[in-house]
Design a protein around this motif. Sequence first.
Motif, PDB file in Angstrom:
ATOM      1  N   ARG A  82      56.903  38.588  32.981  1.00 60.89           N
ATOM      2  CA  ARG A  82      56.324  37.364  33.560  1.00 60.89           C
ATOM      3  C   ARG A  82      55.049  37.672  34.348  1.00 60.89           C
ATOM      4  O   ARG A  82      54.084  36.893  34.301  1.00 60.89           O
ATOM      5  N   ALA A  83      55.026  38.787  35.062  1.00 60.32           N
ATOM      6  CA  ALA A  83      53.826  39.162  35.812  1.00 60.32           C
ATOM      7  C   ALA A  83      52.641  39.375  34.872  1.00 60.32           C
ATOM      8  O   ALA A  83      51.511  38.959  35.166  1.00 60.32           O
ATOM      9  N   TRP A  84      52.889  40.027  33.727  1.00 61.09           N
ATOM     10  CA  TRP A  84      51.824  40.213  32.743  1.00 61.09           C
ATOM     11  C   TRP A  84      51.383  38.867  32.155  1.00 61.09           C
ATOM     12  O   TRP A  84      50.187  38.644  31.929  1.00 61.09           O
ATOM     13  N   GLU A  85      52.334  37.968  31.906  1.00 65.14           N
ATOM     14  CA  GLU A  85      51.982  36.648  31.379  1.00 65.14           C
ATOM     15  C   GLU A  85      51.045  35.911  32.327  1.00 65.14           C
ATOM     16  O   GLU A  85      50.040  35.320  31.904  1.00 65.14           O
ATOM     17  N   ILE A  86      51.361  35.951  33.604  1.00 64.72           N
ATOM     18  CA  ILE A  86      50.538  35.252  34.598  1.00 64.72           C
ATOM     19  C   ILE A  86      49.156  35.884  34.694  1.00 64.72           C
ATOM     20  O   ILE A  86      48.134  35.194  34.708  1.00 64.72           O
ATOM     21  N   ALA A  87      49.110  37.224  34.760  1.00 64.44           N
ATOM     22  CA  ALA A  87      47.825  37.915  34.886  1.00 64.44           C
ATOM     23  C   ALA A  87      46.949  37.673  33.668  1.00 64.44           C
ATOM     24  O   ALA A  87      45.731  37.443  33.799  1.00 64.44           O
ATOM     25  N   CYS A  88      47.535  37.720  32.476  1.00 66.36           N
ATOM     26  CA  CYS A  88      46.741  37.519  31.259  1.00 66.36           C
ATOM     27  C   CYS A  88      46.280  36.071  31.133  1.00 66.36           C
ATOM     28  O   CYS A  88      45.158  35.799  30.677  1.00 66.36           O
ATOM     29  N   ALA A  89      47.130  35.131  31.538  1.00 60.35           N
ATOM     30  CA  ALA A  89      46.734  33.720  31.479  1.00 60.35           C
ATOM     31  C   ALA A  89      45.561  33.442  32.414  1.00 60.35           C
ATOM     32  O   ALA A  89      44.648  32.672  32.084  1.00 60.35           O
ATOM     33  N   LYS A  90      45.554  34.061  33.580  1.00 61.76           N
ATOM     34  CA  LYS A  90      44.477  33.844  34.551  1.00 61.76           C
ATOM     35  C   LYS A  90      43.145  34.407  34.072  1.00 61.76           C
ATOM     36  O   LYS A  90      42.081  33.883  34.412  1.00 61.76           O
ATOM     37  N   THR A  91      43.195  35.487  33.310  1.00 61.02           N
ATOM     38  CA  THR A  91      41.973  36.203  32.935  1.00 61.02           C
ATOM     39  C   THR A  91      41.594  36.033  31.471  1.00 61.02           C
ATOM     40  O   THR A  91      40.621  36.618  31.018  1.00 61.02           O
ATOM     41  N   SER A  92      42.392  35.253  30.737  1.00 60.84           N
ATOM     42  CA  SER A  92      42.189  35.037  29.298  1.00 60.84           C
ATOM     43  C   SER A  92      42.361  36.312  28.486  1.00 60.84           C
ATOM     44  O   SER A  92      41.846  36.415  27.368  1.00 60.84           O
ATOM     45  N   ALA A  93      43.081  37.286  29.046  1.00 57.70           N
ATOM     46  CA  ALA A  93      43.416  38.485  28.273  1.00 57.70           C
ATOM     47  C   ALA A  93      44.520  38.136  27.285  1.00 57.70           C
ATOM     48  O   ALA A  93      45.297  37.203  27.485  1.00 57.70           O
ATOM     49  N   GLN A  94      44.603  38.897  26.199  1.00 54.92           N
ATOM     50  CA  GLN A  94      45.637  38.663  25.191  1.00 54.92           C
ATOM     51  C   GLN A  94      46.883  39.480  25.527  1.00 54.92           C
ATOM     52  O   GLN A  94      46.793  40.657  25.850  1.00 54.92           O
ATOM     53  N   LEU A  95      48.041  38.833  25.466  1.00 56.95           N
ATOM     54  CA  LEU A  95      49.304  39.513  25.687  1.00 56.95           C
ATOM     55  C   LEU A  95      50.122  39.458  24.406  1.00 56.95           C
ATOM     56  O   LEU A  95      50.365  38.383  23.848  1.00 56.95           O
ATOM     57  N   ILE A  96      50.548  40.623  23.919  1.00 59.34           N
ATOM     58  CA  ILE A  96      51.358  40.706  22.706  1.00 59.34           C
ATOM     59  C   ILE A  96      52.713  41.298  23.064  1.00 59.34           C
ATOM     60  O   ILE A  96      52.794  42.407  23.597  1.00 59.34           O
ATOM     61  N   GLN A  97      53.779  40.550  22.792  1.00 60.89           N
ATOM     62  CA  GLN A  97      55.133  41.044  23.004  1.00 60.89           C
ATOM     63  C   GLN A  97      55.707  41.561  21.683  1.00 60.89           C
ATOM     64  O   GLN A  97      55.651  40.865  20.670  1.00 60.89           O
ATOM     65  N   ILE A  98      56.252  42.751  21.730  1.00 60.55           N
ATOM     66  CA  ILE A  98      56.817  43.385  20.541  1.00 60.55           C
ATOM     67  C   ILE A  98      58.343  43.337  20.612  1.00 60.55           C
ATOM     68  O   ILE A  98      58.944  43.919  21.520  1.00 60.55           O
ATOM     69  N   PRO A  99      58.986  42.654  19.667  1.00 58.03           N
ATOM     70  CA  PRO A  99      60.453  42.650  19.653  1.00 58.03           C
ATOM     71  C   PRO A  99      61.010  44.044  19.360  1.00 58.03           C
ATOM     72  O   PRO A  99      60.481  44.764  18.517  1.00 58.03           O
ATOM     73  N   VAL A 100      62.063  44.392  20.063  1.00 56.23           N
ATOM     74  CA  VAL A 100      62.771  45.642  19.814  1.00 56.23           C
ATOM     75  C   VAL A 100      64.190  45.272  19.393  1.00 56.23           C
ATOM     76  O   VAL A 100      65.041  44.992  20.242  1.00 56.23           O
ATOM     77  N   PRO A 101      64.470  45.232  18.089  1.00 53.68           N
ATOM     78  CA  PRO A 101      65.811  44.852  17.630  1.00 53.68           C
ATOM     79  C   PRO A 101      66.865  45.832  18.139  1.00 53.68           C
ATOM     80  O   PRO A 101      66.624  47.034  18.230  1.00 53.68           O
ATOM     81  N   LEU A 102      68.026  45.279  18.487  1.00 53.80           N
ATOM     82  CA  LEU A 102      69.152  46.095  18.926  1.00 53.80           C
ATOM     83  C   LEU A 102      70.231  46.106  17.849  1.00 53.80           C
ATOM     84  O   LEU A 102      70.498  45.071  17.232  1.00 53.80           O
ATOM     85  N   PRO A 103      70.841  47.268  17.610  1.00 53.42           N
ATOM     86  CA  PRO A 103      70.596  48.539  18.286  1.00 53.42           C
ATOM     87  C   PRO A 103      69.245  49.148  17.920  1.00 53.42           C
ATOM     88  O   PRO A 103      68.723  48.895  16.832  1.00 53.42           O
ATOM     89  N   PHE A 104      68.720  49.944  18.853  1.00 51.43           N
ATOM     90  CA  PHE A 104      67.428  50.588  18.652  1.00 51.43           C
ATOM     91  C   PHE A 104      67.537  51.611  17.528  1.00 51.43           C
ATOM     92  O   PHE A 104      68.377  52.505  17.553  1.00 51.43           O
ATOM     93  N   THR A 105      66.678  51.459  16.518  1.00 45.68           N
ATOM     94  CA  THR A 105      66.803  52.285  15.312  1.00 45.68           C
ATOM     95  C   THR A 105      65.972  53.563  15.346  1.00 45.68           C
ATOM     96  O   THR A 105      66.105  54.394  14.451  1.00 45.68           O
ATOM     97  N   GLY A 106      65.112  53.695  16.335  1.00 43.41           N
ATOM     98  CA  GLY A 106      64.384  54.954  16.427  1.00 43.41           C
ATOM     99  C   GLY A 106      62.885  54.779  16.538  1.00 43.41           C
ATOM    100  O   GLY A 106      62.337  53.683  16.399  1.00 43.41           O
ATOM    101  N   THR A 107      62.219  55.892  16.775  1.00 47.89           N
ATOM    102  CA  THR A 107      60.791  55.906  17.073  1.00 47.89           C
ATOM    103  C   THR A 107      59.942  55.429  15.907  1.00 47.89           C
ATOM    104  O   THR A 107      58.992  54.655  16.100  1.00 47.89           O
ATOM    105  N   GLU A 108      60.256  55.867  14.705  1.00 40.90           N
ATOM    106  CA  GLU A 108      59.398  55.547  13.559  1.00 40.90           C
ATOM    107  C   GLU A 108      59.289  54.046  13.335  1.00 40.90           C
ATOM    108  O   GLU A 108      58.197  53.526  13.085  1.00 40.90           O
ATOM    109  N   GLN A 109      60.402  53.342  13.426  1.00 38.73           N
ATOM    110  CA  GLN A 109      60.371  51.898  13.200  1.00 38.73           C
ATOM    111  C   GLN A 109      59.600  51.191  14.296  1.00 38.73           C
ATOM    112  O   GLN A 109      58.840  50.248  14.040  1.00 38.73           O
ATOM    113  N   LEU A 110      59.764  51.636  15.548  1.00 38.08           N
ATOM    114  CA  LEU A 110      59.037  51.008  16.653  1.00 38.08           C
ATOM    115  C   LEU A 110      57.532  51.206  16.501  1.00 38.08           C
ATOM    116  O   LEU A 110      56.746  50.271  16.688  1.00 38.08           O
ATOM    117  N   LEU A 111      57.114  52.411  16.148  1.00 34.93           N
ATOM    118  CA  LEU A 111      55.681  52.662  15.945  1.00 34.93           C
ATOM    119  C   LEU A 111      55.147  51.844  14.773  1.00 34.93           C
ATOM    120  O   LEU A 111      54.019  51.327  14.830  1.00 34.93           O
TER     121      LEU A 111
END
Length: 346
Positions: A82-111
């Motif tokens: 939420r803090a990032w959402e507020i800061a980016c909204a104030k400054t018009s910066a882009q915020l990208i949220q990356i879903p992390v499916p559970l269970p976590f399948t490992g580094t390669e899929q996240l990258l």
Amino acid sequence: MVEAARLRAEIEADPNRRLGRRLIDRLRAQTTHAATVFTLSPDRTTLCPNATSGAAALIASLPLGPADTVVVLDTEYASIIRAWEIACAKTSAQLIQIPVPLPFTGTEQLLADLDDRVPGPVSYLQISLITSSAAIRLPVHELSEWVHRRGGRLILDAAHGPGHIPLTPDIWGAAAVFGTVHKWLPAQRSVGFLSLAPDLVDHVRPAEVSLTWDSGDLIERFSWPGTFDPVPRLALHTAIDQWAAWRADGLLDSCTTLAETATDLLTTTGARPTAAGDHLPPRLRAFLLDDVTVPEVKSALRLTGVRAWVGPGPAGECLLRVAVHIYNDLADLETLAGRIQEVLPR
């Protein structure tokens, strides 16, 4: 508790003298000691009320603008997102949220997901050393390399780090690390820390504008956030000494073994670990509980006096998190597993 009571009585006996310049000097000594123990740079670290306040100060101080892109994982602590959402909204910066499916399948899929969902340069990547609700030990080194390749910097939430797993911000190449000390050490609540790269030390200011906000000294800048109780910070050395004694006596290693047992017991009930292998924290484990709701599990545990965190995951999953400490034993885990066995649908 005894040391905290002594310090509090000392302060209340003469607050005009105890809460002046001498307080800042004492806080500096505590900061230096804690930073040294947790392998942080004392000249670039300050104590603060908690991880949330450290994050708020950092995020509000960064020079974001329309050309900036901030990337966060959806397993991050909700208030930090939420803090990032507020800061980016104030400054018009882009915020990208990356879903992390559970269970976590490992580094390669996240990258791969990061590459797929983030098309261009990145200014900051916010991740946790250990995610709070899902209890995943994230691949910090690999994620740091990813954001550096994109021209950005790593911001690390280490709320579950001190007293649990080592902190190596310089090796990770982290621009900033914030966290909490009272989660895994016997410290009174609340006390946190903020550690910064050299170029950020002069620029990051507390979120609240207090009498020391303009100080050129990092520790002094964060030493007086208005009226507050400094005792948790002043008693930090006692908490560190107790934690060190537990470690020397092998109690923390025993807790790690007990956490492995917790995974075995709960897995047999049908609970699914949120991660495996190197992504399991030593003494914090989380599980997906299928086909049951958070209120149902909370009610079932409450009736038997079992205390464990139960809450929603990033996609609304029902999560059970187990923090194993020196006061836990096998009987606690067996009771918990038995109750989960009863509440999960067969």
